[in-house]
Write a protein that holds these residues in place. Structure first.
Motif, PDB file in Angstrom:
ATOM      1  N   MET A   1       0.680  -1.393  -0.143  1.00 53.38           N
ATOM      2  CA  MET A   1       0.252   0.275   0.157  1.00 53.38           C
ATOM      3  C   MET A   1       0.636   1.437   0.106  1.00 53.38           C
ATOM      4  SD  MET A   1      -3.108   1.517  -0.040  1.00 53.38           S
ATOM      5  CE  MET A   1      -4.234   1.919   1.096  1.00 53.38           C
ATOM      6  N   PHE A   2       1.820   1.453   0.528  1.00 48.44           N
ATOM      7  CA  PHE A   2       2.756   2.077   1.054  1.00 48.44           C
ATOM      8  C   PHE A   2       3.591   2.657  -0.443  1.00 48.44           C
ATOM      9  CE2 PHE A   2       7.234   4.664   1.919  1.00 48.44           C
ATOM     10  CZ  PHE A   2       6.811   5.423   2.305  1.00 48.44           C
ATOM     11  N   TYR A   3       3.814   1.425  -1.080  1.00 48.79           N
ATOM     12  CA  TYR A   3       4.306   1.239  -2.322  1.00 48.79           C
ATOM     13  C   TYR A   3       3.576   1.774  -3.288  1.00 48.79           C
ATOM     14  CZ  TYR A   3       6.943   0.152  -6.637  1.00 48.79           C
ATOM     15  OH  TYR A   3       7.311  -0.170  -7.890  1.00 48.79           O
ATOM     16  N   ASP A   4       2.795   1.943  -3.236  1.00 52.16           N
ATOM     17  CA  ASP A   4       0.973   2.156  -4.054  1.00 52.16           C
ATOM     18  C   ASP A   4       1.021   4.362  -4.125  1.00 52.16           C
ATOM     19  OD1 ASP A   4       1.070  -0.370  -5.221  1.00 52.16           O
ATOM     20  OD2 ASP A   4      -0.506  -0.683  -4.238  1.00 52.16           O
ATOM     21  N   PHE A   5       1.397   4.186  -2.786  1.00 51.23           N
ATOM     22  CA  PHE A   5       1.414   5.811  -2.380  1.00 51.23           C
ATOM     23  C   PHE A   5       2.626   6.605  -3.429  1.00 51.23           C
ATOM     24  CE2 PHE A   5       1.602   9.283   0.060  1.00 51.23           C
ATOM     25  CZ  PHE A   5       0.319  10.090  -0.378  1.00 51.23           C
ATOM     26  N   ILE A   6       3.586   5.930  -2.723  1.00 51.47           N
ATOM     27  CA  ILE A   6       5.045   5.735  -3.349  1.00 51.47           C
ATOM     28  C   ILE A   6       4.671   6.697  -5.091  1.00 51.47           C
ATOM     29  CG2 ILE A   6       7.605   6.236  -3.276  1.00 51.47           C
ATOM     30  CD1 ILE A   6       6.566   7.383  -0.791  1.00 51.47           C
ATOM     31  N   VAL A   7       4.472   5.248  -5.253  1.00 51.37           N
ATOM     32  CA  VAL A   7       4.321   5.548  -7.278  1.00 51.37           C
ATOM     33  C   VAL A   7       3.193   6.381  -7.808  1.00 51.37           C
ATOM     34  CG1 VAL A   7       3.146   4.029  -9.295  1.00 51.37           C
ATOM     35  CG2 VAL A   7       4.995   3.178  -7.700  1.00 51.37           C
ATOM     36  N   TYR A   8       2.187   6.456  -7.052  1.00 58.00           N
ATOM     37  CA  TYR A   8       0.605   7.767  -7.359  1.00 58.00           C
ATOM     38  C   TYR A   8       2.233   8.904  -7.153  1.00 58.00           C
ATOM     39  CZ  TYR A   8      -3.128  10.746  -6.865  1.00 58.00           C
ATOM     40  OH  TYR A   8      -4.204  11.176  -6.846  1.00 58.00           O
ATOM     41  N   LEU A   9       2.334   9.284  -5.708  1.00 59.06           N
ATOM     42  CA  LEU A   9       3.393  10.553  -5.841  1.00 59.06           C
ATOM     43  C   LEU A   9       4.281  11.168  -7.003  1.00 59.06           C
ATOM     44  CD1 LEU A   9       3.837  10.787  -1.700  1.00 59.06           C
ATOM     45  CD2 LEU A   9       2.286  11.967  -3.331  1.00 59.06           C
ATOM     46  N   HIS A  10       4.706   9.731  -7.730  1.00 58.72           N
ATOM     47  CA  HIS A  10       5.628   9.523  -8.932  1.00 58.72           C
ATOM     48  C   HIS A  10       4.884  10.059  -9.903  1.00 58.72           C
ATOM     49  CE1 HIS A  10       9.688   8.784 -10.809  1.00 58.72           C
ATOM     50  NE2 HIS A  10       8.505   8.199 -11.848  1.00 58.72           N
ATOM     51  N   VAL A  11       3.654  10.021  -9.932  1.00 60.82           N
ATOM     52  CA  VAL A  11       3.200   9.944 -11.060  1.00 60.82           C
ATOM     53  C   VAL A  11       2.614  11.036 -11.074  1.00 60.82           C
ATOM     54  CG1 VAL A  11       0.798   9.506 -12.406  1.00 60.82           C
ATOM     55  CG2 VAL A  11       2.635   7.505 -11.183  1.00 60.82           C
ATOM     56  N   ILE A  12       2.613  11.923 -10.638  1.00 61.27           N
ATOM     57  CA  ILE A  12       2.274  13.299  -9.914  1.00 61.27           C
ATOM     58  C   ILE A  12       3.119  14.038 -10.638  1.00 61.27           C
ATOM     59  CG2 ILE A  12       1.536  14.858  -7.980  1.00 61.27           C
ATOM     60  CD1 ILE A  12      -1.129  13.298  -8.453  1.00 61.27           C
ATOM     61  N   GLY A  13       4.330  13.388  -9.394  1.00 62.32           N
ATOM     62  CA  GLY A  13       5.575  14.364 -10.637  1.00 62.32           C
ATOM     63  C   GLY A  13       5.236  14.172 -11.793  1.00 62.32           C
ATOM     64  N   ALA A  14       4.982  13.597 -12.179  1.00 53.96           N
ATOM     65  CA  ALA A  14       5.644  13.347 -13.639  1.00 53.96           C
ATOM     66  C   ALA A  14       4.379  14.488 -14.773  1.00 53.96           C
ATOM     67  CB  ALA A  14       5.166  11.648 -14.478  1.00 53.96           C
ATOM     68  N   ILE A  15       2.994  14.417 -14.091  1.00 55.71           N
ATOM     69  CA  ILE A  15       2.506  15.152 -14.487  1.00 55.71           C
ATOM     70  C   ILE A  15       2.905  16.698 -14.306  1.00 55.71           C
ATOM     71  CG2 ILE A  15       0.065  15.909 -14.468  1.00 55.71           C
ATOM     72  CD1 ILE A  15      -0.963  12.661 -13.408  1.00 55.71           C
ATOM     73  N   LEU A  16       3.510  17.042 -13.327  1.00 55.33           N
ATOM     74  CA  LEU A  16       3.782  18.663 -13.347  1.00 55.33           C
ATOM     75  C   LEU A  16       4.558  18.763 -13.660  1.00 55.33           C
ATOM     76  CD1 LEU A  16       2.767  18.483  -9.666  1.00 55.33           C
ATOM     77  CD2 LEU A  16       2.471  19.371 -11.439  1.00 55.33           C
ATOM     78  N   SER A  17       5.788  17.398 -14.093  1.00 58.10           N
ATOM     79  CA  SER A  17       6.932  17.534 -15.047  1.00 58.10           C
ATOM     80  C   SER A  17       6.720  17.773 -16.787  1.00 58.10           C
ATOM     81  CB  SER A  17       8.012  16.676 -14.755  1.00 58.10           C
ATOM     82  OG  SER A  17       8.517  16.621 -13.476  1.00 58.10           O
ATOM     83  N   ILE A  18       4.901  17.303 -17.012  1.00 52.08           N
ATOM     84  CA  ILE A  18       4.377  17.935 -18.334  1.00 52.08           C
ATOM     85  C   ILE A  18       4.103  18.605 -19.223  1.00 52.08           C
ATOM     86  CG2 ILE A  18       4.439  15.727 -20.512  1.00 52.08           C
ATOM     87  CD1 ILE A  18       5.137  13.559 -19.271  1.00 52.08           C
ATOM     88  N   GLY A  19       3.629  18.480 -17.720  1.00 52.07           N
ATOM     89  CA  GLY A  19       1.771  19.825 -18.185  1.00 52.07           C
ATOM     90  C   GLY A  19       2.328  21.022 -18.666  1.00 52.07           C
ATOM     91  N   PRO A  20       3.365  21.595 -17.966  1.00 54.77           N
ATOM     92  CA  PRO A  20       3.074  22.659 -17.928  1.00 54.77           C
ATOM     93  C   PRO A  20       3.770  23.350 -19.630  1.00 54.77           C
ATOM     94  CG  PRO A  20       3.803  22.666 -15.872  1.00 54.77           C
ATOM     95  CD  PRO A  20       3.497  21.034 -16.693  1.00 54.77           C
ATOM     96  N   PHE A  21       4.410  22.482 -19.612  1.00 55.31           N
ATOM     97  CA  PHE A  21       4.579  22.374 -21.789  1.00 55.31           C
ATOM     98  C   PHE A  21       3.998  22.803 -23.153  1.00 55.31           C
ATOM     99  CE2 PHE A  21       8.590  20.822 -19.600  1.00 55.31           C
ATOM    100  CZ  PHE A  21       9.810  22.279 -20.280  1.00 55.31           C
ATOM    101  N   PHE A  22       2.890  21.935 -22.078  1.00 58.60           N
ATOM    102  CA  PHE A  22       1.176  22.228 -22.799  1.00 58.60           C
ATOM    103  C   PHE A  22       0.279  23.742 -22.861  1.00 58.60           C
ATOM    104  CE2 PHE A  22       2.363  18.012 -22.742  1.00 58.60           C
ATOM    105  CZ  PHE A  22       2.497  17.199 -24.211  1.00 58.60           C
ATOM    106  N   VAL A  23       0.690  24.551 -21.874  1.00 55.11           N
ATOM    107  CA  VAL A  23       0.512  25.442 -21.735  1.00 55.11           C
ATOM    108  C   VAL A  23       1.396  26.665 -22.652  1.00 55.11           C
ATOM    109  CG1 VAL A  23      -0.389  27.510 -20.222  1.00 55.11           C
ATOM    110  CG2 VAL A  23      -0.329  24.856 -19.464  1.00 55.11           C
ATOM    111  N   LEU A  24       2.106  26.134 -22.935  1.00 54.35           N
ATOM    112  CA  LEU A  24       3.445  26.872 -23.592  1.00 54.35           C
ATOM    113  C   LEU A  24       3.355  26.813 -24.738  1.00 54.35           C
ATOM    114  CD1 LEU A  24       6.579  25.996 -21.639  1.00 54.35           C
ATOM    115  CD2 LEU A  24       5.214  27.711 -20.824  1.00 54.35           C
ATOM    116  N   PHE A  25       2.920  26.432 -25.493  1.00 49.60           N
ATOM    117  CA  PHE A  25       2.652  26.027 -26.546  1.00 49.60           C
ATOM    118  C   PHE A  25       1.596  27.318 -27.436  1.00 49.60           C
ATOM    119  CE2 PHE A  25       4.225  21.722 -27.079  1.00 49.60           C
ATOM    120  CZ  PHE A  25       4.844  21.333 -27.321  1.00 49.60           C
ATOM    121  N   PRO A  26       0.131  27.476 -26.941  1.00 52.86           N
ATOM    122  CA  PRO A  26      -0.515  28.653 -27.660  1.00 52.86           C
ATOM    123  C   PRO A  26       0.188  29.581 -26.754  1.00 52.86           C
ATOM    124  CG  PRO A  26      -1.541  27.356 -25.574  1.00 52.86           C
ATOM    125  CD  PRO A  26      -0.398  26.268 -26.242  1.00 52.86           C
ATOM    126  N   LEU A  27       0.672  29.671 -25.735  1.00 54.10           N
ATOM    127  CA  LEU A  27       2.169  31.025 -24.848  1.00 54.10           C
ATOM    128  C   LEU A  27       2.803  31.113 -26.235  1.00 54.10           C
ATOM    129  CD1 LEU A  27       1.702  33.034 -22.807  1.00 54.10           C
ATOM    130  CD2 LEU A  27       3.571  31.787 -21.822  1.00 54.10           C
TER     131      LEU A  27
END
Length: 145
Positions: A1-27
């Protein structure tokens, strides 16, 4: 369960690392044609802020990635982990060299708006491709050797 939570936080980090770039295209599209330098400065500041978010999200991502490897029982010599580490180091070096020198030209004699936006757009695409390759490695865990 703890490992799953760590992986979940890792995925959140991936989203935050990639997501802002898609705002930059229209900008960047707006930056390309903006004539008012005060408005353009606001766009450049927003671009810089997005890069800062990505940089700090990367720290979050890497931290929880290390925990996921340690808790998941994967050896550091696992091929997809080694390739990811190589790409990670490459992307950190690239992030430092791709954006800051270009952003520093804004407001100087060396500033050329079209070249400026073209360089930023190319840098964003290259970085997004690097991030997507790393994402693919994390999801598919391919066996290279």
């Amino acid at each position: 369960m703890f490992y799953d939570f760590i992986v979940y936080l890792h995925v959140i980090g991936a989203i935050l690392s990639i997501g802002p770039f898609f705002v930059l295209f229209p900008l960047m599209k707006r930056m390309q044609y903006e004539q008012d330098m005060a408005v353009l400065k606001g766009h450049v500041d927003a671009f810089s802020l997005a890069i800062q978010v990505v940089k700090h999200a990367g720290h979050f991502l890497v931290g929880f990635g290390i925990l996921a490897v340690l808790l998941g029982g994967y050896p550091w010599t696992t091929p997809w982990i080694l390739v990811t580490i190589i790409l990670l180091i490459s992307s950190v070096i690239y992030l430092a060299r791709a954006f800051k020198p270009t952003l520093r030209t804004f407001g100087t004699d060396a500033f050329n708006q079209q070249r400026f936006v073209r360089k930023l757009r190319k840098a964003v695409w290259i970085y997004v491709v690097l991030l997507f390759i790393m994402l693919w490695l994390m999801v598919t865990k391919p066996r290279f050797w």
